[in-house]
Design an enzyme around this catalytic site. Structure first.
Site, PDB file in Angstrom:
ATOM      1  N   SER A 273       0.831  -1.207   0.000  1.00 16.15           N
ATOM      2  CA  SER A 273       0.000   0.000   0.000  1.00 16.15           C
ATOM      3  C   SER A 273       0.866   1.258   0.000  1.00 16.15           C
ATOM      4  O   SER A 273       2.098   1.197   0.031  1.00 16.15           O
ATOM      5  CB  SER A 273      -0.922   0.005   1.225  1.00 16.15           C
ATOM      6  OG  SER A 273      -0.187   0.198   2.413  1.00 16.15           O
ATOM      7  N   GLN A 345       1.955  10.526   0.631  1.00 12.45           N
ATOM      8  CA  GLN A 345       1.707   9.108   0.410  1.00 12.45           C
ATOM      9  C   GLN A 345       3.058   8.448   0.193  1.00 12.45           C
ATOM     10  O   GLN A 345       3.793   8.817  -0.723  1.00 12.45           O
ATOM     11  CB  GLN A 345       0.810   8.889  -0.811  1.00 12.45           C
ATOM     12  CG  GLN A 345      -0.609   9.358  -0.600  1.00 12.45           C
ATOM     13  CD  GLN A 345      -1.485   9.078  -1.789  1.00 12.45           C
ATOM     14  OE1 GLN A 345      -1.017   8.737  -2.857  1.00 12.45           O
ATOM     15  NE2 GLN A 345      -2.785   9.213  -1.605  1.00 12.45           N
ATOM     16  N   SER A 429      -5.428   4.350   0.931  1.00  7.03           N
ATOM     17  CA  SER A 429      -6.512   4.026   0.003  1.00  7.03           C
ATOM     18  C   SER A 429      -5.991   3.358  -1.261  1.00  7.03           C
ATOM     19  O   SER A 429      -6.784   2.967  -2.117  1.00  7.03           O
ATOM     20  CB  SER A 429      -7.291   5.295  -0.374  1.00  7.03           C
ATOM     21  OG  SER A 429      -6.432   6.264  -0.940  1.00  7.03           O
ATOM     22  N   HIS A 430      -4.676   3.244  -1.401  1.00 10.82           N
ATOM     23  CA  HIS A 430      -4.068   2.564  -2.546  1.00 10.82           C
ATOM     24  C   HIS A 430      -3.546   1.208  -2.067  1.00 10.82           C
ATOM     25  O   HIS A 430      -2.554   1.135  -1.341  1.00 10.82           O
ATOM     26  CB  HIS A 430      -2.899   3.379  -3.116  1.00 10.82           C
ATOM     27  CG  HIS A 430      -3.280   4.770  -3.520  1.00 10.82           C
ATOM     28  ND1 HIS A 430      -2.344   5.757  -3.764  1.00 10.82           N
ATOM     29  CD2 HIS A 430      -4.489   5.340  -3.725  1.00 10.82           C
ATOM     30  CE1 HIS A 430      -2.960   6.865  -4.100  1.00 10.82           C
ATOM     31  NE2 HIS A 430      -4.261   6.644  -4.087  1.00 10.82           N
ATOM     32  N   LEU A 431      -4.219   0.144  -2.490  1.00 18.59           N
ATOM     33  CA  LEU A 431      -3.919  -1.191  -1.973  1.00 18.59           C
ATOM     34  C   LEU A 431      -3.629  -2.139  -3.133  1.00 18.59           C
ATOM     35  O   LEU A 431      -4.269  -2.056  -4.183  1.00 18.59           O
ATOM     36  CB  LEU A 431      -5.097  -1.723  -1.158  1.00 18.59           C
ATOM     37  CG  LEU A 431      -5.654  -0.774  -0.088  1.00 18.59           C
ATOM     38  CD1 LEU A 431      -6.890  -1.379   0.564  1.00 18.59           C
ATOM     39  CD2 LEU A 431      -4.596  -0.446   0.948  1.00 18.59           C
TER      40      LEU A 431
END
Length: 497
Positions: A273, A345, A429-431
């Site tokens: 992630s 991120q 939220s990025h998986l």
């Protein structure tokens, strides 16, 4: 309880997000009959709540509380609504970086899926279909303009964000669901386009099992949920004449496959992630986070392992980020227009695991010491940027450092702070990675066509098939890879008629 609903289609697609909706459009374009299953509701245009917390209750999985099981808990945000996570994100568009493509080709044998020629053609199609373009300057908003000012002052490689929102009116309500349907999320683009060609969309239908017999996917079974209570009020069974496509996301796709009887040593493993955190700064003049797009400016630092972005917050969440108690807190919250928020991120090297059952996933994921060091550096850079833009004080929002930073020297000192993973309030939220793609069945759950090894017609098309994380927003890459895989699957299915 109602009788079991039974129907059939050529292709049953589980999930209506970036992967599932794109696949459905491709299949319907090819003349195949498609049913799209979605666990969440369908939210009609104009019905999105203005308050973020109300929107989270209706469109976010577990109201945004889905988190890892161990300390530190990391919140994993996912949409649970027609359109999936595309309906609740900021619409940031990035093409797959070249180094990621080359890595996937070399280590995982995915040349046919991610080679320059085929993938670029898919990206070009998506750009045209979804109106991808850089944010117009009049929509940058005060939050984005301040980040641009800071990047220029510090000589950082900042740029205006590209988004799939050609009709954006700058309402700063992307996370609630665009009130104008300007952002071309799947619920306003590929899902209705697939419906116009005959696809059936079934909201509040939770898939629980892919029916597998003699090495083939025969259909999907599950439960129907009540719109108000979300309790089970019925059951369904849909026969798949040609194929089943699982696009339930990185957390739930591996659980659905395992619950259906798919067995592979990597299923649910290698979870990766881009966890992030945010910094708030107070300025002497109004910033106005409530105008412009929610996210408009970014500073990519892929060589450093992170990306910095502007991220506007609604007032009800901004107040939570402001430190202090009593009179000091009241003074700081008197004028909420004076605040800016930016986030980082991090492209982390940590790998986790998803286990359990569909209704109760157990997610384990712990950042490594190098991940923490990378996030600490980025935190310091964000604070320094705030002062470069003219902030009078900055709130890092992590434990182990002062809650209020009042000078650029204090900000620079944060880069080397001895922080631990538990000091951060990470959110991701990025998986990626729990149903890894690889042409070698020993190292991948699905092959280069995104079809499960040892299963003739069961496909997975979402971020779970990505063998590594990317360091950039993955939505466009998920769609491009799913588009190519669906086109090849459609050709294969039509050839067997």
């Amino acid at each position: 309880m109602r009788p079991v609903q039974e129907s059939s289609a050529d292709v049953v697609v589980v999930g209506t997000g970036a992967g599932g909706a794109t696949a459905a459009k491709v299949f319907t374009d090819a003349g195949l009959e498609v049913v799209l299953l979605e666990e969440g509701p369908r939210i009609n245009r104009g019905a999105q709540p203005r308050a973020l917390l109300d929107a989270m209750a209706g469109a976010f999985r577990n109201m945004g509380s889905q988190a890892t099981a161990r300390v530190p808990p990391i919140v994993f945000l996912q949409g649970c609504v027609v359109g999936g996570s595309t309906a609740i994100n900021s619409g940031i568009i990035w093409r797959m970086p070249e180094d990621v493509r080359r890595d996937w080709e070399t280590r995982f044998g995915l040349h046919d899926l991610v080679s320059d020629a085929v993938l670029d053609q898919a990206f070009d199609t998506l750009d045209r279909d979804l109106g991808v373009a850089p944010v117009a300057r009049e929509l940058l908003g005060g939050n984005g303009l301040l980040m641009e000012k800071a990047a220029m002052a510090m000589g950082l490689p900042g740029e205006v964000i590209s988004r799939n929102a050609p009709g954006c009116k700058g309402s700063a309500r992307c996370l609630q669901g665009c009130p104008n349907h300007a952002r071309q999320s799947m619920d306003v683009s590929y899902v209705p386009q697939a419906e116009s060609r005959g696809a059936r969309v079934l909201p509040l239908h939770r898939a629980q099992r892919v029916v597998l017999k003699r090495g083939r996917a025969q259909g999907v079974e599950g439960t129907v949920l009540d719109r108000v209570t979300r309790r089970v009020c019925g059951r369904f069974r849909i026969h798949a004449r040609r194929a089943v496509v699982v696009s339930a996301g990185t957390i739930h796709s591996p659980l659905l496959l395992a619950q259906s009887g798919v067995r592979h040593g990597l299923l649910g493993r290698r979870l990766q992630s881009h966890p992030g955190c945010a910094v708030v700064g107070r300025f002497t003049h109004p910033v106005g986070m409530g105008t412009g797009a929610t996210q408009t400016y970014e500073v990519p630092q892929r060589s450093r392992g992170y990306k910095l972005e502007s991220l506007s917050l609604p007032p009800e969440l901004l107040t939570v980020r402001i430190p202090g108690v009593g009179a000091a807190w009241r003074e700081r919250t008197q004028d909420l227009s004076r605040y800016a928020q930016w986030c980082v991120q991090a492209r982390m090297e940590a790998q986790g695991r998803v286990r359990g059952r569909l209704g109760s996933p157990r997610i384990t994921y712990t950042p490594t010491p190098r991940d923490v060091a990378r996030s600490t550096e980025a935190l310091g850079v964000l604070c320094e940027m705030m002062f470069a833009a003219g902030a009078e004080e900055v709130y890092p929002g992590v434990s182990g450092v002062p809650p209020i930073v009042r000078s650029v020297d204090e900000a620079r000192a944060l880069k080397g702070a001895p922080l631990r993973a538990g000091d951060f309030h990470f959110l991701a939220s990025h998986l990626f990675g729990t149903v890894c793609a690889c042409t070698d069945p020993r190292h991948g759950v699905v092959n280069g066509e995104l079809r499960c090894h040892e299963t003739d017609n069961l496909y997975v098309m979402d971020g779970s098939v990505f063998p590594t994380n990317m360091g950039v927003n993955p939505q466009h890459s998920i769609m491009a890879v799913s588009m190519l895989a669906a086109q090849r699957a459609a050709e294969r299915l039509r050839s067997t008629e």
